[in-house]
Write a protein that holds these residues in place. Sequence first.
Motif, PDB file in Angstrom:
ATOM      1  N   SER A   1     -10.631 -14.866 -12.838  1.00 23.48           N
ATOM      2  CA  SER A   1     -10.448 -13.441 -13.119  1.00 23.48           C
ATOM      3  C   SER A   1      -8.979 -13.073 -12.948  1.00 23.48           C
ATOM      4  CB  SER A   1     -11.325 -12.597 -12.186  1.00 23.48           C
ATOM      5  OG  SER A   1     -10.980 -12.820 -10.843  1.00 23.48           O
ATOM      6  N   PRO A   2      -8.520 -11.981 -13.579  1.00 21.92           N
ATOM      7  CA  PRO A   2      -7.092 -11.627 -13.531  1.00 21.92           C
ATOM      8  C   PRO A   2      -6.632 -11.180 -12.146  1.00 21.92           C
ATOM      9  CG  PRO A   2      -8.369  -9.929 -14.644  1.00 21.92           C
ATOM     10  CD  PRO A   2      -9.293 -11.080 -14.439  1.00 21.92           C
ATOM     11  N   ILE A   3      -5.357 -11.407 -11.884  1.00 26.97           N
ATOM     12  CA  ILE A   3      -4.738 -10.957 -10.637  1.00 26.97           C
ATOM     13  C   ILE A   3      -4.497  -9.455 -10.722  1.00 26.97           C
ATOM     14  CG2 ILE A   3      -2.669 -11.149  -9.193  1.00 26.97           C
ATOM     15  CD1 ILE A   3      -4.232 -13.626  -8.985  1.00 26.97           C
ATOM     16  N   GLU A   4      -4.653  -8.765  -9.598  1.00 30.48           N
ATOM     17  CA  GLU A   4      -4.433  -7.323  -9.565  1.00 30.48           C
ATOM     18  C   GLU A   4      -2.983  -6.964  -9.893  1.00 30.48           C
ATOM     19  OE1 GLU A   4      -4.351  -5.454  -5.655  1.00 30.48           O
ATOM     20  OE2 GLU A   4      -4.172  -7.430  -4.740  1.00 30.48           O
ATOM     21  N   THR A   5      -2.795  -5.774 -10.402  1.00 29.67           N
ATOM     22  CA  THR A   5      -1.456  -5.252 -10.628  1.00 29.67           C
ATOM     23  C   THR A   5      -0.810  -4.976  -9.273  1.00 29.67           C
ATOM     24  OG1 THR A   5      -2.168  -4.209 -12.677  1.00 29.67           O
ATOM     25  CG2 THR A   5      -0.102  -3.419 -11.716  1.00 29.67           C
ATOM     26  N   ILE A   6       0.395  -5.445  -9.070  1.00 27.59           N
ATOM     27  CA  ILE A   6       1.054  -5.308  -7.777  1.00 27.59           C
ATOM     28  C   ILE A   6       1.517  -3.866  -7.558  1.00 27.59           C
ATOM     29  CG2 ILE A   6       3.021  -6.014  -6.372  1.00 27.59           C
ATOM     30  CD1 ILE A   6       2.849  -8.749  -7.667  1.00 27.59           C
ATOM     31  N   THR A   7       0.998  -3.260  -6.501  1.00 32.36           N
ATOM     32  CA  THR A   7       1.448  -1.933  -6.048  1.00 32.36           C
ATOM     33  C   THR A   7       1.753  -2.083  -4.554  1.00 32.36           C
ATOM     34  OG1 THR A   7      -0.866  -1.308  -5.717  1.00 32.36           O
ATOM     35  CG2 THR A   7       0.143  -0.655  -7.793  1.00 32.36           C
ATOM     36  N   VAL A   8       1.017  -1.359  -3.691  1.00 35.46           N
ATOM     37  CA  VAL A   8       1.153  -1.616  -2.254  1.00 35.46           C
ATOM     38  C   VAL A   8       0.286  -2.797  -1.848  1.00 35.46           C
ATOM     39  CG1 VAL A   8       1.774   0.724  -1.572  1.00 35.46           C
ATOM     40  CG2 VAL A   8      -0.636   0.093  -1.735  1.00 35.46           C
ATOM     41  N   THR A   9      -0.565  -3.252  -2.763  1.00 32.25           N
ATOM     42  CA  THR A   9      -1.321  -4.480  -2.551  1.00 32.25           C
ATOM     43  C   THR A   9      -0.999  -5.429  -3.695  1.00 32.25           C
ATOM     44  OG1 THR A   9      -3.264  -3.690  -3.777  1.00 32.25           O
ATOM     45  CG2 THR A   9      -3.210  -3.269  -1.408  1.00 32.25           C
ATOM     46  N   GLY A  10      -1.190  -6.695  -3.466  1.00 34.79           N
ATOM     47  CA  GLY A  10      -0.895  -7.666  -4.516  1.00 34.79           C
ATOM     48  C   GLY A  10      -1.360  -9.048  -4.127  1.00 34.79           C
ATOM     49  N   GLY A  11      -1.614  -9.865  -5.146  1.00 32.09           N
ATOM     50  CA  GLY A  11      -1.962 -11.252  -4.891  1.00 32.09           C
ATOM     51  C   GLY A  11      -3.433 -11.567  -4.936  1.00 32.09           C
ATOM     52  N   ALA A  12      -4.301 -10.544  -4.884  1.00 26.36           N
ATOM     53  CA  ALA A  12      -5.743 -10.799  -4.911  1.00 26.36           C
ATOM     54  C   ALA A  12      -6.273 -10.695  -6.337  1.00 26.36           C
ATOM     55  CB  ALA A  12      -6.473  -9.809  -4.017  1.00 26.36           C
ATOM     56  N   ARG A  13      -7.404 -11.344  -6.601  1.00 27.29           N
ATOM     57  CA  ARG A  13      -8.078 -11.190  -7.885  1.00 27.29           C
ATOM     58  C   ARG A  13      -8.633  -9.767  -7.986  1.00 27.29           C
ATOM     59  NH1 ARG A  13      -6.536 -15.560 -11.006  1.00 27.29           N
ATOM     60  NH2 ARG A  13      -6.215 -17.289  -9.560  1.00 27.29           N
ATOM     61  N   LYS A  14      -8.628  -9.211  -9.189  1.00 24.76           N
ATOM     62  CA  LYS A  14      -9.053  -7.814  -9.369  1.00 24.76           C
ATOM     63  C   LYS A  14     -10.447  -7.529  -8.812  1.00 24.76           C
ATOM     64  CE  LYS A  14      -6.155  -6.296 -13.223  1.00 24.76           C
ATOM     65  NZ  LYS A  14      -6.151  -5.780 -14.608  1.00 24.76           N
ATOM     66  N   PRO A  15     -11.461  -8.371  -9.092  1.00 28.16           N
ATOM     67  CA  PRO A  15     -12.791  -8.074  -8.534  1.00 28.16           C
ATOM     68  C   PRO A  15     -12.810  -8.088  -7.006  1.00 28.16           C
ATOM     69  CG  PRO A  15     -12.947  -9.688 -10.311  1.00 28.16           C
ATOM     70  CD  PRO A  15     -11.490  -9.549  -9.987  1.00 28.16           C
ATOM     71  N   LEU A  16     -12.043  -8.996  -6.416  1.00 29.48           N
ATOM     72  CA  LEU A  16     -11.990  -9.068  -4.958  1.00 29.48           C
ATOM     73  C   LEU A  16     -11.340  -7.822  -4.385  1.00 29.48           C
ATOM     74  CD1 LEU A  16     -12.385 -10.530  -2.292  1.00 29.48           C
ATOM     75  CD2 LEU A  16     -10.251 -11.759  -2.705  1.00 29.48           C
ATOM     76  N   ARG A  17     -10.250  -7.358  -5.002  1.00 34.81           N
ATOM     77  CA  ARG A  17      -9.576  -6.162  -4.505  1.00 34.81           C
ATOM     78  C   ARG A  17     -10.486  -4.941  -4.641  1.00 34.81           C
ATOM     79  NH1 ARG A  17      -6.191  -5.762  -0.819  1.00 34.81           N
ATOM     80  NH2 ARG A  17      -4.814  -7.279  -1.818  1.00 34.81           N
ATOM     81  N   ARG A  18     -11.238  -4.866  -5.747  1.00 34.33           N
ATOM     82  CA  ARG A  18     -12.171  -3.750  -5.907  1.00 34.33           C
ATOM     83  C   ARG A  18     -13.218  -3.770  -4.791  1.00 34.33           C
ATOM     84  NH1 ARG A  18     -11.717  -4.791 -11.605  1.00 34.33           N
ATOM     85  NH2 ARG A  18     -13.564  -6.135 -11.529  1.00 34.33           N
ATOM     86  N   ALA A  19     -13.701  -4.967  -4.466  1.00 32.38           N
ATOM     87  CA  ALA A  19     -14.698  -5.097  -3.391  1.00 32.38           C
ATOM     88  C   ALA A  19     -14.101  -4.698  -2.053  1.00 32.38           C
ATOM     89  CB  ALA A  19     -15.212  -6.532  -3.344  1.00 32.38           C
ATOM     90  N   LEU A  20     -12.860  -5.117  -1.789  1.00 34.78           N
ATOM     91  CA  LEU A  20     -12.195  -4.763  -0.528  1.00 34.78           C
ATOM     92  C   LEU A  20     -12.000  -3.256  -0.414  1.00 34.78           C
ATOM     93  CD1 LEU A  20      -9.486  -7.587  -0.321  1.00 34.78           C
ATOM     94  CD2 LEU A  20     -11.521  -7.355   1.126  1.00 34.78           C
ATOM     95  N   ASN A  21     -11.600  -2.625  -1.521  1.00 35.55           N
ATOM     96  CA  ASN A  21     -11.380  -1.178  -1.500  1.00 35.55           C
ATOM     97  C   ASN A  21     -12.682  -0.415  -1.283  1.00 35.55           C
ATOM     98  OD1 ASN A  21      -8.633  -1.444  -1.869  1.00 35.55           O
ATOM     99  ND2 ASN A  21      -8.714  -1.206  -4.082  1.00 35.55           N
ATOM    100  N   LYS A  22     -13.772  -0.902  -1.882  1.00 36.59           N
ATOM    101  CA  LYS A  22     -15.071  -0.252  -1.682  1.00 36.59           C
ATOM    102  C   LYS A  22     -15.558  -0.431  -0.252  1.00 36.59           C
ATOM    103  CE  LYS A  22     -16.678  -0.357  -6.476  1.00 36.59           C
ATOM    104  NZ  LYS A  22     -17.665  -0.900  -7.438  1.00 36.59           N
ATOM    105  N   THR A  23     -15.278  -1.606   0.307  1.00 36.18           N
ATOM    106  CA  THR A  23     -15.641  -1.855   1.698  1.00 36.18           C
ATOM    107  C   THR A  23     -14.874  -0.912   2.616  1.00 36.18           C
ATOM    108  OG1 THR A  23     -16.104  -4.181   1.239  1.00 36.18           O
ATOM    109  CG2 THR A  23     -15.704  -3.593   3.532  1.00 36.18           C
ATOM    110  N   GLU A  24     -13.588  -0.696   2.309  1.00 39.02           N
ATOM    111  CA  GLU A  24     -12.788   0.230   3.107  1.00 39.02           C
ATOM    112  C   GLU A  24     -13.386   1.626   3.075  1.00 39.02           C
ATOM    113  OE1 GLU A  24      -8.418   2.436   3.074  1.00 39.02           O
ATOM    114  OE2 GLU A  24      -8.618   0.493   2.089  1.00 39.02           O
ATOM    115  N   LEU A  25     -13.780   2.087   1.893  1.00 43.07           N
ATOM    116  CA  LEU A  25     -14.361   3.428   1.780  1.00 43.07           C
ATOM    117  C   LEU A  25     -15.634   3.533   2.608  1.00 43.07           C
ATOM    118  CD1 LEU A  25     -13.872   4.136  -2.041  1.00 43.07           C
ATOM    119  CD2 LEU A  25     -12.620   5.160  -0.131  1.00 43.07           C
ATOM    120  N   ALA A  26     -16.438   2.472   2.579  1.00 37.80           N
ATOM    121  CA  ALA A  26     -17.680   2.468   3.365  1.00 37.80           C
ATOM    122  C   ALA A  26     -17.378   2.532   4.857  1.00 37.80           C
ATOM    123  CB  ALA A  26     -18.492   1.222   3.040  1.00 37.80           C
ATOM    124  N   PHE A  27     -16.389   1.739   5.306  1.00 36.91           N
ATOM    125  CA  PHE A  27     -16.001   1.750   6.715  1.00 36.91           C
ATOM    126  C   PHE A  27     -15.491   3.130   7.132  1.00 36.91           C
ATOM    127  CE2 PHE A  27     -15.870  -2.964   6.902  1.00 36.91           C
ATOM    128  CZ  PHE A  27     -16.426  -3.137   8.162  1.00 36.91           C
TER     129      PHE A  27
END
Length: 260
Positions: free
Chosen positions: A44-70
């Motif tokens: 899968s494609p790498i995320e666009t680098i902003t304040v985060t970078g280096g992760a695959r897009k689906p993984l970053r989406r999962a991490l961000n959703k997990t953060e919202l849940a927390f």
Amino acid sequence: MKTKKIKKPLTIDQKISRRNFISFGVFSAAALGGALAWKWLYNSPIETITVTGGARKPLRRALNKTELAFRKVFSNNNLVKTYPKSMAAKKVRVNSDIGIEAEKKFDITAWKLQVKKQNSEMLQVSLDDLKALPKTEIVFDFKCVEGWDQIQYWGGVKFSDFITHYKLDDQAKLGYIGMETPDKGYYVGIDMPSAMHPQTIMAYEVNAKPLPLEHGAPLRLIIPVKYGIKNLKRIGTITFSNTRPPDYWAERGYDYYSGL
């Protein structure tokens, strides 16, 4: 009239063989599914680098959703477990020296904490100023993303007390704080609720002794609700914002929130 055949019950060996066959089939399907999922994620494609970078897009989406849940369930009433001082490690583990590599040349006596407000006003706070505030101690299980943990004993000023004393309550209404080492080599971004958690301190002592250079003297962050990568050594600058500040490890693919 045809006689109905009576089905013989399975023997114990046959039952075991049948269960093994089913278990093997389920395991094989799960393994295949896992392999296909890993291949899909790997390609899968790498995320666009902003304040985060280096992760695959689906993984970053999962991490961000997990953060919202927390963050939806986060509360100052949820305290990490604490321990008696007798259980604290006598030799506190040193993990990384990013941002404090030039420790032998660092002049603690010249250090002052720089606090930048959003209106560009700058506060300069000395170590003696911080020590004059009420002292808070905590003994907790420090956890690292590398998989190790250690019960540690820290002392310093509660971050929320610091905010109140210096009349920074308006800044604390913003979404995030940023912290950076004096050499700007290491930096973290932290959501404000975690920063204002009652167990978050800016530590100037470890095991009731002045903070040594390798642990970020003269002042470091201890934030028990986060993994170690957020516990910045040698705080040089504090900033406030409504957007995510830069974060050293998040830029390298790690979870921005890094909560426990």
